[in-house]
Design a protein around this motif. Structure first.
Motif, short mmCIF file in Angstrom:
data_model
loop_
_atom_site.label_atom_id
_atom_site.label_comp_id
_atom_site.label_asym_id
_atom_site.label_seq_id
_atom_site.Cartn_x
_atom_site.Cartn_y
_atom_site.Cartn_z
N PHE A 19 0.84 -1.20 0.00
CA PHE A 19 0.00 0.00 0.00
C PHE A 19 0.88 1.25 0.00
O PHE A 19 0.57 2.23 -0.69
N ALA A 20 1.99 1.22 0.77
CA ALA A 20 2.90 2.37 0.81
C ALA A 20 3.63 2.53 -0.53
O ALA A 20 3.78 3.65 -1.03
N ARG A 21 4.10 1.42 -1.10
CA ARG A 21 4.83 1.47 -2.37
C ARG A 21 3.98 2.09 -3.47
O ARG A 21 4.47 2.86 -4.30
N LEU A 22 2.70 1.76 -3.50
CA LEU A 22 1.80 2.27 -4.52
C LEU A 22 1.11 3.57 -4.12
O LEU A 22 0.27 4.09 -4.86
N ARG A 23 1.47 4.07 -2.93
CA ARG A 23 0.92 5.33 -2.42
C ARG A 23 -0.61 5.28 -2.36
O ARG A 23 -1.30 6.23 -2.75
N LEU A 24 -1.10 4.17 -1.87
CA LEU A 24 -2.54 3.97 -1.73
C LEU A 24 -2.97 4.29 -0.31
O LEU A 24 -2.32 3.88 0.66
N ASN A 25 -4.07 5.00 -0.18
CA ASN A 25 -4.61 5.31 1.13
C ASN A 25 -5.53 4.17 1.56
O ASN A 25 -6.63 4.03 1.05
N PHE A 26 -5.06 3.37 2.49
CA PHE A 26 -5.84 2.22 2.96
C PHE A 26 -5.96 2.33 4.47
O PHE A 26 -4.99 2.16 5.20
N ASN A 27 -7.17 2.62 4.94
CA ASN A 27 -7.37 2.91 6.36
C ASN A 27 -7.52 1.68 7.23
O ASN A 27 -7.50 1.78 8.46
N GLY A 28 -7.71 0.52 6.62
CA GLY A 28 -7.92 -0.67 7.42
C GLY A 28 -9.35 -0.75 7.95
O GLY A 28 -10.22 0.04 7.58
#
Length: 419
Positions: free
Chosen positions: A282-291
């Protein structure tokens, strides 16, 4: 497990034309990773990054809906026009109902909770469960009488009311009845003779799964879905990281993610690696994933498995030229209810029965055994396919265009039987 290494970008993926999807393109760059699991290297495909984008965007849709935003909740045309399951299984409507109405309403002793979860899971139809609960008093295992449940079920059947949901295919065992719903009721009675004792004594989640598999019609898929439903209650206290079972769809989704053939014996290892390294991707692709929820829980093994299944469906939808009907949510979403049983400290202990799969290193092949039914969804014909070497409960609905590429002779033969 495995490790994650950086490698140079580039890749030789050939573009096959622009996709309608914002999340996937066959011509996208190969993800700059090398995956090493149990000493074997796997090189990701563009679909590997699609997996993370799909997981993040599908969860973002759920969050936008819950915040009261109006549709459309996404700019992705595939997600706008087709229905996909939540990234987190627990957020699906059936799972939320299971927690709030099946598990938490009624006596909380082991036998009674097991009984209610079993009854709901065999039909997985909210309306059927609510009708049974309304018509039968007391609605308990201790006062169970088959004739009471049979009367209600036969009444629904006589009026043409659907007893089952269309979500799963559930073959019924032959336990002496002509109707599947009665055979399933009888199966519930058989399971209840031993299941409370099995649940109380099981050392591993895998023990319960293996016991369920000894019963007729309890294939891998049905047994695993029942196991997950039980895991939302206090009848089991196993970690979410203990156990996972791959179905046909998730196997195909996993194979889309990597260039190399994946031996059956290494599938679970790869899924565990995906689950443990999710923050990196998620960090590598700069995706906002809140869980999930206030504690921002990560995707669990079961979430990875069924999102892989959704990935396979998503990529197939990307290749379809026809447009489906816009996705419309089924009413307002209530407050998220996570299982109370998840707070049990015993669930923090990971207990894996088999660190390595005990299956041979075979490469999975998906061979059509038979086509048994058809339907039209979003203007597209789909066929109910039974697969060689798989249990009947793992039959899947496949689009006509895909089957015409893989098994044209069988499709043409089936079409002749319905014209």
């Amino acid at each position: 497990m495995g490790n994650l290494k950086r490698k140079s970008t580039g890749g030789d993926a050939r573009s096959r034309g622009t996709k309608r999807s914002r999340l996937h393109s066959d011509g996208a760059p190969i993800p700059p990773l090398d995956v090493v699991v149990r000493g074997k290297s796997f090189e990701p495909t563009p679909a590997f990054d699609t997996f993370w984008k799909l997981a993040a965007e599908r969860h973002a849709i759920e969050e936008r809906r819950r915040s009261g935003q109006p549709p459309p909740w996404t700019k992705d045309p595939v997600l706008q026009n087709h229905k996909f399951c939540n990234t987190f299984r627990i957020l699906d409507r059936g799972s939320q109902y299971l927690v709030t109405e099946v598990i938490e309403k009624g006596p909380q002793d082991l036998e009674e909770v097991t009984f209610r979860v079993l009854l709901f899971s065999l039909y997985t139809n909210i309306s059927t469960y609510e009708t049974l609960r309304k018509k039968i008093r007391p609605f308990t295992w201790s006062e169970y009488r088959r004739e009471n449940y049979e009367k209600v079920l036969r009444g629904l059947y006589a009026r043409g009311v659907a007893i089952y949901t269309g979500a799963y295919q559930k073959p019924a065992p032959d336990l002496g009845f002509a109707e599947a719903f009665m055979n399933h009721l009888a199966l519930m009675e058989v399971l209840m003779q031993e299941m409370p004792d099995v649940l109380s004594k099981a050392e591993y989640m895998a023990d319960v799964f293996e016991w369920l598999q000894t019963f007729k019609s309890m294939g891998d898929f049905t047994a695993y879905q029942l196991l997950l439903n039980l895991s939302y209650s206090n009848v089991m206290s196993f970690s979410d990281h203990d156990f996972v079972v791959m179905c046909v769809g998730s196997r195909r989704g996993l194979r889309r993610c990597f260039k190399q053939d994946i031996p059956r014996s290494m599938e679970v290892d790869l899924v565990r690696w995906i689950q443990s390294s999710q923050d990196d991707h998620f960090a590598r692709l700069r995706l906002n994933f809140n869980g999930l929820g206030d504690q921002h829980r990560p995707m669990m093994l079961c979430d990875i498995e069924h999102t892989l299944c959704e990935l396979d469906k998503y990529i197939r939808k990307c290749g379809q030229s026809s447009k489906g009907r816009p996705f419309v949510g089924t009413g307002e979403l209530g407050e998220i209810r996570l299982p109370k049983a998840w707070s049990d400290k015993a669930r923090q202990i990971v207990r894996i029965k088999n660190e390595e799969e005990a299956e041979p290193d075979i490469i999975e092949k998906f061979v059509v055994q038979s086509i048994e039914a058809h339907r039209v969804v979003d203007g597209m014909m789909e066929f109910l396919v039974f697969w060689e070497g798989y249990d009947p409960d793992e039959a899947t609905w496949e689009p006509k265009d895909s089957l015409m590429e893989d098994a044209p002779t069988m499709v043409k033969a089936y079409l002749k039987t319905i014209t």
